[in-house]
Design an enzyme around this catalytic site. Structure first.
Site, PDB file in Angstrom:
ATOM      1  N   CYS A  46       0.883  -1.210  -0.109  1.00 43.62           N
ATOM      2  CA  CYS A  46       0.104   0.008  -0.057  1.00 43.62           C
ATOM      3  C   CYS A  46       1.046   1.232   0.168  1.00 43.62           C
ATOM      4  CB  CYS A  46      -1.215   0.211   1.092  1.00 43.62           C
ATOM      5  SG  CYS A  46      -2.060  -1.342   1.173  1.00 43.62           S
TER       6      CYS A  46
ATOM      7  N   ASN B  20     -10.127   0.481  -0.410  1.00 44.94           N
ATOM      8  CA  ASN B  20      -8.662   0.518  -0.272  1.00 44.94           C
ATOM      9  C   ASN B  20      -8.016  -0.195  -1.584  1.00 44.94           C
ATOM     10  OD1 ASN B  20      -6.033   0.086   0.270  1.00 44.94           O
ATOM     11  ND2 ASN B  20      -6.297  -0.683   2.392  1.00 44.94           N
TER      12      ASN B  20
ATOM     13  N   HIS C 120      -3.126   7.817   1.947  1.00 42.39           N
ATOM     14  CA  HIS C 120      -3.331   6.448   1.446  1.00 42.39           C
ATOM     15  C   HIS C 120      -4.974   6.256   1.980  1.00 42.39           C
ATOM     16  CE1 HIS C 120      -3.965   2.261   0.760  1.00 42.39           C
ATOM     17  NE2 HIS C 120      -3.826   1.750   1.816  1.00 42.39           N
TER      18      HIS C 120
HETATM   19  O1  UT7 Z   1      -3.954  -0.495   3.305  1.00 42.33           O
HETATM   20  C1  UT7 Z   1      -3.048  -1.319   4.481  1.00 42.33           C
HETATM   21  C2  UT7 Z   1      -3.231  -1.030   5.708  1.00 42.33           C
HETATM   22  N1  UT7 Z   1      -4.382  -1.455   5.958  1.00 42.33           N
HETATM   23  C3  UT7 Z   1      -5.191  -0.794   7.076  1.00 42.33           C
HETATM   24  O2  UT7 Z   1      -4.980   0.326   7.216  1.00 42.33           O
HETATM   25  C4  UT7 Z   1      -6.206  -1.705   7.492  1.00 42.33           C
HETATM   26  C5  UT7 Z   1      -6.129  -1.490   8.997  1.00 42.33           C
HETATM   27  N2  UT7 Z   1      -7.201  -1.805   9.670  1.00 42.33           N
HETATM   28  C6  UT7 Z   1      -8.792  -1.145   9.881  1.00 42.33           C
HETATM   29  O3  UT7 Z   1      -9.068  -0.522   8.942  1.00 42.33           O
HETATM   30  C7  UT7 Z   1      -9.548  -1.754  10.800  1.00 42.33           C
HETATM   31  O4  UT7 Z   1      -9.010  -2.448  11.870  1.00 42.33           O
HETATM   32  C8  UT7 Z   1     -10.674  -2.523  10.200  1.00 42.33           C
HETATM   33  C9  UT7 Z   1     -11.585  -2.020   9.452  1.00 42.33           C
HETATM   34  C10 UT7 Z   1      -9.840  -3.802   9.419  1.00 42.33           C
HETATM   35  C11 UT7 Z   1     -11.433  -3.364  11.472  1.00 42.33           C
HETATM   36  O5  UT7 Z   1     -11.742  -2.448  12.184  1.00 42.33           O
HETATM   37  P1  UT7 Z   1     -11.674  -2.598  13.862  1.00 42.33           P
HETATM   38  O6  UT7 Z   1     -12.531  -1.514  14.413  1.00 42.33           O
HETATM   39  O7  UT7 Z   1     -10.401  -2.689  14.201  1.00 42.33           O
HETATM   40  O8  UT7 Z   1     -12.496  -4.149  14.112  1.00 42.33           O
HETATM   41  P2  UT7 Z   1     -12.143  -5.406  14.556  1.00 42.33           P
HETATM   42  O9  UT7 Z   1     -11.208  -6.155  13.618  1.00 42.33           O
HETATM   43  O10 UT7 Z   1     -11.633  -5.161  16.119  1.00 42.33           O
HETATM   44  O11 UT7 Z   1     -13.422  -6.215  14.608  1.00 42.33           O
HETATM   45  C12 UT7 Z   1     -14.503  -5.813  15.690  1.00 42.33           C
HETATM   46  C13 UT7 Z   1     -15.729  -6.774  15.232  1.00 42.33           C
HETATM   47  C14 UT7 Z   1     -15.072  -8.207  15.477  1.00 42.33           C
HETATM   48  O12 UT7 Z   1     -16.184  -8.837  16.284  1.00 42.33           O
HETATM   49  P3  UT7 Z   1     -15.951  -9.271  17.806  1.00 42.33           P
HETATM   50  O13 UT7 Z   1     -14.897 -10.073  17.761  1.00 42.33           O
HETATM   51  O14 UT7 Z   1     -15.831  -8.088  18.465  1.00 42.33           O
HETATM   52  O15 UT7 Z   1     -17.273  -9.925  18.103  1.00 42.33           O
HETATM   53  C15 UT7 Z   1     -15.101  -8.683  14.162  1.00 42.33           C
HETATM   54  O16 UT7 Z   1     -15.435 -10.098  13.952  1.00 42.33           O
HETATM   55  O17 UT7 Z   1     -16.300  -6.703  14.108  1.00 42.33           O
HETATM   56  C16 UT7 Z   1     -16.337  -7.892  13.455  1.00 42.33           C
HETATM   57  N3  UT7 Z   1     -16.293  -7.763  12.228  1.00 42.33           N
HETATM   58  C17 UT7 Z   1     -17.305  -7.362  11.352  1.00 42.33           C
HETATM   59  N4  UT7 Z   1     -18.488  -7.301  11.542  1.00 42.33           N
HETATM   60  C18 UT7 Z   1     -19.124  -7.120  10.332  1.00 42.33           C
HETATM   61  C19 UT7 Z   1     -15.192  -7.873  11.433  1.00 42.33           C
HETATM   62  N5  UT7 Z   1     -15.387  -7.449  10.230  1.00 42.33           N
HETATM   63  C20 UT7 Z   1     -16.572  -7.440   9.931  1.00 42.33           C
HETATM   64  C21 UT7 Z   1     -17.367  -7.039   9.011  1.00 42.33           C
HETATM   65  N6  UT7 Z   1     -18.670  -6.814   9.142  1.00 42.33           N
HETATM   66  N7  UT7 Z   1     -16.767  -7.246   7.585  1.00 42.33           N
END
Ligand code: UT7
Length: 323
Positions: free
Chosen positions: A114, A280, A250
């Site tokens: 990225c 992204n 980005h």
């Molecule tokens: O380009 C390269 C760099 N990449 C990035 O910059 C991405 C960096 N990370 C992010 O943007 C965020 O961490 C995400 C958008 C990927 C995730 O957001 P988050 O607020 O960190 O969520 P999380 O991973 O902590 O997940 C929270 C909850 C989880 O459920 P539990 O364990 O709390 O019950 C996940 O299982 O959300 C759940 N979850 C979803 N729910 C509905 C994860 N993906 C999804 C989804 N829909 N698509």
């Protein structure tokens, strides 16, 4: 007399197919609401079957050439930032060179995931400053839809396809930060974090593989490292957040974009945001945002721009340029 790598043209291409969040609800346990609030993404584009990264890159390159009023053979070098080249080799860059009908110069890929466009811009700047090229086309082109595990809701809703291109050319400056062109760059990587974001395929597996990400961990590194690299690049030329007309970040997550802007003390109305429409697109996201930002009338000649990106590696960096 100072040589500067100055923007001569910009362009982009997005595949026709637009996929709104609602369409992904049929694939994985997710919702439009979750995707929007956690990432800011509302829709993304996916390449058509058979449409490759170099196809997208050629379309973006043609748009940039038209914008610059140049022909393919006016370009000395093409650098393509991509992690999704059509084949393991030859490079996407030589495929784009061939596709444009360009019969001179040289072309190569840069792979910093990225952060690739920032690494490619820095390489283009070096080629121009050392006199090895007068005009360099820097392209970010990706088809990340091809790397998705469609059962992993934590990743498959986040990425999209697209390409953007920027043409840089040598110009004479005064050496001050009032000059147009690239003013400062800062590159970093730390391979200790290789397991936070990677694709589980390649020559070691004989497969293309799927993208794997520890989203929360990458998020944590992103806000901290993006603000730090932007400050480092600005510091090199005695500038600060207050001097910045546009952050062109980005486009991974609106919360990362907002967090970085806050740390840089730049208000959100001076940030070019396209994540809602593109998702992204990895190395394509910054040139896409530059091109869209210019088309929207946000970015104007003379504006001071900071681009910053982070991705797999981890690799991250920033470029300060006056448009
Ligand atoms: O380009 C390269 C760099 N990449 C990035 O910059 C991405 C960096 N990370 C992010 O943007 C965020 O961490 C995400 C958008 C990927 C995730 O957001 P988050 O607020 O960190 O969520 P999380 O991973 O902590 O997940 C929270 C909850 C989880 O459920 P539990 O364990 O709390 O019950 C996940 O299982 O959300 C759940 N979850 C979803 N729910 C509905 C994860 N993906 C999804 C989804 N829909 N698509």
């Amino acid at each position: 007399m100072t040589i500067r790598a100055v923007v001569r043209g910009v362009g982009h291409y997005l595949p026709e197919r637009v996929v709104p969040n609602a369409e992904l609800e049929a694939l994985v346990e997710t919702s439009d609401e979750w995707i929007k609030t956690r990432s800011g993404i509302e829709r993304r584009h996916y390449a058509a079957e058979g449409q490759t990264t170099s196809d997208l890159g050629i379309r973006a390159a043609k748009a940039a050439l038209a914008d610059a009023g140049l022909e393919p053979d006016d370009i000395d070098a093409i650098i393509v930032a991509t992690s999704t080249a059509d084949l393991t080799f030859p490079s996407a860059a030589t495929m784009i060179q061939g596709g444009l009908g360009m019969t001179r110069g040289f072309a190569f890929d840069v792979q910093a995931v990225c952060a690739g466009f920032v690494f490619a811009l820095t390489n283009a700047n070096a080629l121009i400053l050392t006199g090895q090229a007068q005009r360099v086309m820097v392209i970010g082109a990706e088809t990340f839809s091809r790397l998705m595990d469609w059962t992993d809701r934590g990743t498959c809703v986040l990425f999209g396809d697209g390409a953007g291109a920027l043409i840089l050319e040598a110009a004479t400056g005064t050496g001050s930060t009032d000059d147009r062109g690239i003013l400062a760059t800062d590159l970093n990587s730390d391979g200790r974090y290789k397991n936070l974001l990677y694709v589980d395929g390649g020559t070691s597996t004989g497969t293309t593989g799927h993208l794997r990400m520890e989203g929360k961990e990458v998020f944590r590194h992103a806000v901290e490292k993006l603000a730090e690299t932007a400050h480092k690049a600005l510091d090199k030329v005695g500038l600060s957040g207050g001097d910045v007309d546009w952050i062109v970040p980005h486009q991974a997550n609106i919360r990362i974009i907002e967090g970085t802007a806050k740390r840089m003390q730049v208000p959100m109305d001076r940030v070019v945001v396209t994540v809602q429409d593109h998702g992204n697109t990895s190395a394509a996201s910054i040139p896409l945002a530059l091109s869209v930002g210019r088309a929207r009338g946000q970015i104007k000649q003379g504006d001071l721009i900071v681009t910053e990106a982070i991705g797999g590696g981890l690799a991250w960096g920033s470029v300060v340029l006056r448009w």
